[in-house]
Design a protein around this motif. Structure first.
Motif, short mmCIF file in Angstrom:
data_model
loop_
_atom_site.label_atom_id
_atom_site.label_comp_id
_atom_site.label_asym_id
_atom_site.label_seq_id
_atom_site.Cartn_x
_atom_site.Cartn_y
_atom_site.Cartn_z
N PRO A 13 32.81 35.52 44.03
CA PRO A 13 31.86 36.44 43.40
C PRO A 13 31.70 37.72 44.21
CG PRO A 13 30.99 34.21 43.41
CD PRO A 13 32.24 34.18 44.23
N ARG A 69 30.88 47.59 35.44
CA ARG A 69 31.67 46.85 36.42
C ARG A 69 33.17 46.92 36.12
NH1 ARG A 69 31.27 41.49 36.66
NH2 ARG A 69 30.57 41.20 34.48
N LYS A 89 31.69 38.11 38.58
CA LYS A 89 30.68 37.06 38.54
C LYS A 89 31.31 35.75 38.07
CE LYS A 89 27.19 40.47 37.17
NZ LYS A 89 26.15 40.82 36.16
N GLU A 91 30.58 34.06 35.60
CA GLU A 91 30.74 34.07 34.15
C GLU A 91 31.89 34.93 33.66
OE1 GLU A 91 27.97 34.72 35.90
OE2 GLU A 91 26.80 36.36 35.02
N ASP A 92 32.58 35.61 34.57
CA ASP A 92 33.78 36.36 34.20
C ASP A 92 35.02 35.47 34.18
OD1 ASP A 92 32.50 39.08 36.15
OD2 ASP A 92 32.50 38.90 33.95
#
Length: 125
Positions: A13, A69, A89, A91-92
C-alpha cells in the motif's frame, strides 16, 4: 488489433506501478484506449480512458476512487498507453485490462471492440 497489457505486480500500500498497453494493428491517431479492472468477486469496472489524437480528448477517469491517484497518458511514438498508479490501496487489487474503440472514450465496456489479456495488480502488505 492486438493489445498487450503489462506492468502488473505485487506492491505494498502506498507504492506505485505503471501499466502499459501496447497497441498493434491500429494507430492511436484514431483509437481510444480504456483501462478496466476486475477485482476478485466483483464485476469489471471502468478505470480511465484516453481518446484518440484526432479527438483531442484528454484522459477521462471513470472511477471516483482513483481520481487524483491514477494518470492515463499516451506515447504516440510507441503506440502505447500508460496508466500511472500512485498511492495504491488494497482495494486496487484487480486484473487490469486495456481495451480499444474508435475515436472517443465511453464508459460502457460493451462499446469497446478489442481487449488485451489483462495484467494482475496485487496490493498487499
Amino acid at each position: 488489433v492486438q493489445l498487450q497489457a503489462s506492468g502488473g505486480g505485487l506492491v505494498q500500500p502506498g507504492e506505485s506501478l505503471r501499466l502499459s498497453c501496447a497497441a498493434s494493428g491500429a494507430t492511436l491517431d484514431y483509437t481510444a484506449i480504456g483501462w478496466f479492472r476486475q477485482a476478485p468477486g466483483k464485476e469489471r469496472e471502468g478505470v480511465a480512458c484516453i481518446g484518440s489524437r484526432a479527438s483531442r480528448e484528454d484522459g477521462t477517469y471513470f472511477a471516483d476512487s482513483i481520481k487524483g491517484r491514477f494518470t492515463i497518458s499516451r506515447d504516440e511514438a510507441k503506440n502505447t498507453i500508460y496508466l500511472q498508479m500512485n498511492a495504491l490501496k488494497f482495494e486496487d487489487t484487480a486484473i487490469y485490462y486495456c481495451a480499444s474503440r474508435a475515436l472517443v472514450c465511453v464508459s460502457d465496456e460493451i462499446e469497446y471492440e478489442y481487449w488485451g489479456q489483462g495484467t494482475l495488480v496485487t496490493v498487499s502488505s
